[in-house]
Enzyme design. Structure first.
Site, PDB file in Angstrom:
ATOM      1  N   GLY A 199       0.825  -1.207   0.000  1.00  0.00           N
ATOM      2  CA  GLY A 199       0.000   0.000   0.000  1.00  0.00           C
ATOM      3  C   GLY A 199       0.854   1.249   0.000  1.00  0.00           C
ATOM      4  O   GLY A 199       2.053   1.201   0.276  1.00  0.00           O
ATOM      5  N   PRO A 200       0.223   2.374  -0.287  1.00  0.00           N
ATOM      6  CA  PRO A 200       0.942   3.648  -0.265  1.00  0.00           C
ATOM      7  C   PRO A 200       1.175   4.125   1.168  1.00  0.00           C
ATOM      8  O   PRO A 200       0.490   3.693   2.093  1.00  0.00           O
ATOM      9  CB  PRO A 200      -0.012   4.593  -1.004  1.00  0.00           C
ATOM     10  N   GLY A 201       2.135   4.997   1.327  1.00  0.00           N
ATOM     11  CA  GLY A 201       2.382   5.588   2.646  1.00  0.00           C
ATOM     12  C   GLY A 201       3.295   4.745   3.498  1.00  0.00           C
ATOM     13  O   GLY A 201       4.056   3.903   3.015  1.00  0.00           O
TER      14      GLY A 201
ATOM     15  N   CYS B 266       5.498  -6.049   1.443  1.00  0.00           N
ATOM     16  CA  CYS B 266       5.974  -4.678   1.282  1.00  0.00           C
ATOM     17  C   CYS B 266       5.561  -3.827   2.491  1.00  0.00           C
ATOM     18  O   CYS B 266       6.142  -3.971   3.556  1.00  0.00           O
ATOM     19  CB  CYS B 266       5.510  -4.092  -0.053  1.00  0.00           C
TER      20      CYS B 266
ATOM     21  N   GLN C  97       6.682  -3.971   6.673  1.00  0.00           N
ATOM     22  CA  GLN C  97       7.056  -2.809   7.482  1.00  0.00           C
ATOM     23  C   GLN C  97       6.133  -2.667   8.687  1.00  0.00           C
ATOM     24  O   GLN C  97       6.579  -2.303   9.783  1.00  0.00           O
ATOM     25  CB  GLN C  97       7.032  -1.551   6.624  1.00  0.00           C
TER      26      GLN C  97
ATOM     27  N   SER D 227       9.848   2.827  -1.539  1.00  0.00           N
ATOM     28  CA  SER D 227      10.786   3.900  -1.230  1.00  0.00           C
ATOM     29  C   SER D 227      11.147   3.889   0.256  1.00  0.00           C
ATOM     30  O   SER D 227      11.988   4.661   0.693  1.00  0.00           O
ATOM     31  CB  SER D 227      10.191   5.255  -1.624  1.00  0.00           C
ATOM     32  N   LEU D 228      10.487   3.020   1.027  1.00  0.00           N
ATOM     33  CA  LEU D 228      10.780   2.835   2.447  1.00  0.00           C
ATOM     34  C   LEU D 228      11.301   1.423   2.660  1.00  0.00           C
ATOM     35  O   LEU D 228      11.038   0.531   1.848  1.00  0.00           O
ATOM     36  CB  LEU D 228       9.519   3.047   3.293  1.00  0.00           C
TER      37      LEU D 228
ATOM     38  N   HIS E  23       7.658  -7.866  -4.095  1.00  0.00           N
ATOM     39  CA  HIS E  23       6.309  -8.209  -4.528  1.00  0.00           C
ATOM     40  C   HIS E  23       6.298  -9.550  -5.250  1.00  0.00           C
ATOM     41  O   HIS E  23       6.587  -9.613  -6.452  1.00  0.00           O
ATOM     42  CB  HIS E  23       5.767  -7.118  -5.466  1.00  0.00           C
TER      43      HIS E  23
ATOM     44  N   GLU F  43       3.818 -11.077  -6.257  1.00  0.00           N
ATOM     45  CA  GLU F  43       2.712 -11.063  -7.224  1.00  0.00           C
ATOM     46  C   GLU F  43       3.024 -10.304  -8.509  1.00  0.00           C
ATOM     47  O   GLU F  43       2.244 -10.322  -9.454  1.00  0.00           O
ATOM     48  CB  GLU F  43       1.450 -10.469  -6.572  1.00  0.00           C
TER      49      GLU F  43
END
Length: 183
Positions: A57-59, A81, A85, A123-124, A160, A162
């Site tokens: 997901g984003p963020g 992903c 985190q 990016s994290l 990922h 998938e």
């Protein structure tokens, strides 16, 4: 096998659902949005599921409060992903920004004795692993690519499985199922 796939509003969630359906014979995959499972303050019934997957997901993990209920459910949890985190931060780990962004790029990692190309879209990263988490795989720059909890049924993939860019995605699904005793 009933699988709960929690969608953190990510475009890869449907790809993940299709991968699971292809790789796990007879799987019944229920996709529910994050807000439906954890965002309304009501408790969600996890009892009918054998496996919970936290989608990408984003963020950042702080944008998704409430995952304690999932992690503390006692059920096997696979985090992908952002999901990895979230698991890491629950145990006191730290998420940080990468030097550069890795979106739609592949790299080779050693995973459970397999040299495979995996797709990265992030990016994290997990800059410091949380208590009880062990490193399963890292890339050549020492960015954790897979972690497992030493005593709880929790596993995380930073990459990922998938994505069409990931080689042999079934290896990663089979590893998770075997690790969780679901095979």
């Amino acid at each position: 096998m009933n699988i709960l796939l929690i969608d953190n509003n990510d475009s890869f969630t449907n790809n993940l659902e299709h991968l699971l359906a292809r790789e796990i014979s007879g799987a019944r995959i229920s996709v529910h949005p994050y807000a439906e499972v954890l965002g309304y303050g009501e408790s969600f019934d996890f009892s009918s599921y054998a496996l919970i997957i936290i989608s990408p997901g984003p963020g950042c993990p702080a944008d998704y409060p409430g995952y304690e209920a999932v992690i503390e459910s006692g059920l096997p949890v696979l985090g992908v992903c952002l999901g990895m985190q979230i698991l890491n931060e629950y145990f006191g780990g730290r998420t940080a920004r990468l030097d550069g962004c890795f979106h739609g790029r592949t790299e080779r990692i050693d995973f459970a004795g397999h040299d495979l190309a995996v797709a990265r879209y992030h990016s994290l990263y997990c800059a410091q692993l949380g208590d009880g988490l062990k490193l399963l795989s890292e890339n050549s720059a020492h960015v954790p690519m897979a972690v497992v909890h030493e005593s709880l049924p929790l596993l995380g993939y930073q990459f990922h499985p998938e994505s069409f860019l990931t080689e042999q995605p079934g290896v990663f699904i089979a590893y998770a199922l075997h690790h969780f005793g679901l095979l």
